[in-house]
Design a protein around this motif. Sequence first.
Motif, PDB file in Angstrom:
ATOM      1  N   GLU A  58       0.822  -1.209   0.000  1.00 32.34           N
ATOM      2  CA  GLU A  58       0.000   0.000   0.000  1.00 32.34           C
ATOM      3  C   GLU A  58       0.857   1.260   0.000  1.00 32.34           C
ATOM      4  N   PHE A  59       2.094   1.145   0.425  1.00 28.73           N
ATOM      5  CA  PHE A  59       2.995   2.298   0.488  1.00 28.73           C
ATOM      6  C   PHE A  59       4.046   2.258  -0.610  1.00 28.73           C
ATOM      7  N   GLY A  60       3.952   1.269  -1.514  1.00 24.94           N
ATOM      8  CA  GLY A  60       4.914   1.165  -2.597  1.00 24.94           C
ATOM      9  C   GLY A  60       5.533  -0.220  -2.639  1.00 24.94           C
ATOM     10  N   GLY A  61       6.381  -0.432  -3.624  1.00 28.07           N
ATOM     11  CA  GLY A  61       7.007  -1.732  -3.766  1.00 28.07           C
ATOM     12  C   GLY A  61       6.062  -2.746  -4.404  1.00 28.07           C
ATOM     13  N   ARG A  62       6.499  -4.012  -4.404  1.00 27.33           N
ATOM     14  CA  ARG A  62       5.732  -5.076  -5.036  1.00 27.33           C
ATOM     15  C   ARG A  62       5.448  -6.181  -4.035  1.00 27.33           C
ATOM     16  N   GLN A  63       4.192  -6.609  -4.004  1.00 33.28           N
ATOM     17  CA  GLN A  63       3.791  -7.740  -3.184  1.00 33.28           C
ATOM     18  C   GLN A  63       4.055  -9.023  -3.951  1.00 33.28           C
ATOM     19  N   LEU A  64       4.830  -9.939  -3.354  1.00 31.90           N
ATOM     20  CA  LEU A  64       5.164 -11.197  -3.999  1.00 31.90           C
ATOM     21  C   LEU A  64       4.517 -12.395  -3.314  1.00 31.90           C
ATOM     22  N   ALA A  65       4.123 -12.252  -2.063  1.00 31.58           N
ATOM     23  CA  ALA A  65       3.444 -13.339  -1.350  1.00 31.58           C
ATOM     24  C   ALA A  65       1.954 -13.265  -1.641  1.00 31.58           C
ATOM     25  N   GLU A  66       1.385 -14.370  -2.062  1.00 26.06           N
ATOM     26  CA  GLU A  66      -0.029 -14.446  -2.382  1.00 26.06           C
ATOM     27  C   GLU A  66      -0.738 -15.348  -1.379  1.00 26.06           C
ATOM     28  N   PRO A  67      -1.994 -15.048  -1.066  1.00 25.91           N
ATOM     29  CA  PRO A  67      -2.733 -15.913  -0.138  1.00 25.91           C
ATOM     30  C   PRO A  67      -3.028 -17.248  -0.778  1.00 25.91           C
ATOM     31  N   PRO A  68      -3.204 -18.286   0.042  1.00 21.67           N
ATOM     32  CA  PRO A  68      -3.564 -19.591  -0.534  1.00 21.67           C
ATOM     33  C   PRO A  68      -4.916 -19.530  -1.203  1.00 21.67           C
ATOM     34  N   ARG A  69      -5.027 -20.132  -2.385  1.00 19.93           N
ATOM     35  CA  ARG A  69      -6.280 -20.122  -3.135  1.00 19.93           C
ATOM     36  C   ARG A  69      -7.144 -21.296  -2.721  1.00 19.93           C
ATOM     37  N   ILE A  70      -8.421 -21.024  -2.517  1.00 13.94           N
ATOM     38  CA  ILE A  70      -9.381 -22.065  -2.175  1.00 13.94           C
ATOM     39  C   ILE A  70     -10.042 -22.528  -3.457  1.00 13.94           C
ATOM     40  N   GLN A  71      -9.859 -23.784  -3.797  1.00 18.80           N
ATOM     41  CA  GLN A  71     -10.454 -24.360  -4.991  1.00 18.80           C
ATOM     42  C   GLN A  71     -11.215 -25.607  -4.567  1.00 18.80           C
ATOM     43  N   TRP A  72     -12.309 -25.837  -5.242  1.00 25.54           N
ATOM     44  CA  TRP A  72     -13.194 -26.918  -4.813  1.00 25.54           C
ATOM     45  C   TRP A  72     -13.315 -27.966  -5.911  1.00 25.54           C
ATOM     46  N   ARG A  73     -13.401 -29.207  -5.488  1.00 24.06           N
ATOM     47  CA  ARG A  73     -13.701 -30.306  -6.384  1.00 24.06           C
ATOM     48  C   ARG A  73     -15.135 -30.740  -6.109  1.00 24.06           C
TER      49      ARG A  73
END
Length: 322
Positions: A178-193
């Motif tokens: 939010e203050f600059g730079g790049r976010q590289l960590a992503e939250p775990p994605r919830i996917q359903w079968r």
Amino acid sequence: MPDTPASVPDFARWPSFPFEGDLRVKRLDDPVDVEPPRKGEGTAECSSCSAPDDAYIWVSERWRVRAMDRPTGLPMVLILESRSHFDLGDLPNLLAAELGVMTVRLERAIRSLDGVARVHVNRWGDGSAHLHLWFLARPYGQLQLRGTFLSLWDSILPPISESRWRENLALVAAWLAEFGGRQLAEPPRIQWRAPSNLTEQASHPVNVDDFDEIDGAGPAVAELLVPMESIEPAADLGELASDVATTQQGEPPAADPADPASTADADGAEDAAVDADDSADADAGTEAKKDDDPDQNGATGQGGSEVPTAGDSTVSPTGSAR
């Protein structure tokens, strides 16, 4: 010969001291004449300088933040590094000023996580020459973890879940971005079968052990896959609307058994409906005969274009007449 304390110091009796029982103080080694070099004294052999940005959770032009390679006992443990190869006392004025801003910003980001009461900021610098500050989150309500020994408790406590750990990393990275730079960590994605039908779901319940591994990042659920043949086609909306309109317009009102006039009217309406049906059948037979006409071009007007017969309509794939 170096002195050896006769008894353990007072902090061994502090509530935050991680150990109990009989303890002995180790004998102090003789001092060395020349200290060995730290890791990465030169930029050529510095692992921090050669690490790619993908190894960090957030990066900017002059700073990078990295995490451990796996979850530990505390909610969050992060390391702030300068991108350039400096030690703390070697920072130029610009980076020295930014270090204060980055320290406050990262402390606030970690403290914003659920279940975090305090953030301990430490700098030792005995292992690596590249500037790095440690940020350790102390869990809320865990008063026994307060103070000096929090870094020891991090290795003693059972690790937190990987899903919570990755979510916390993503939240901190987003906070910094939010203050600059790049976010590289992503939250775990919830996917359903999803099963194709309820019978399959009842006979084959979902098991977390069936979930696929994604890039070694821990268990993840497979993508939503629903076979097309298992999806029943929806009713034609145009036909439904036509049926409803026909039912509403052509259905005779219910007769009241106690009213003879009402019964007579109902019978008359019923006879009229039968006559109308017979007439419609006759018309339909005529139209069907026209459809069987061997003339493939059909009836044409003077201009040669096809002239639709009265009452004929072309139905589009969506069910609406056009």
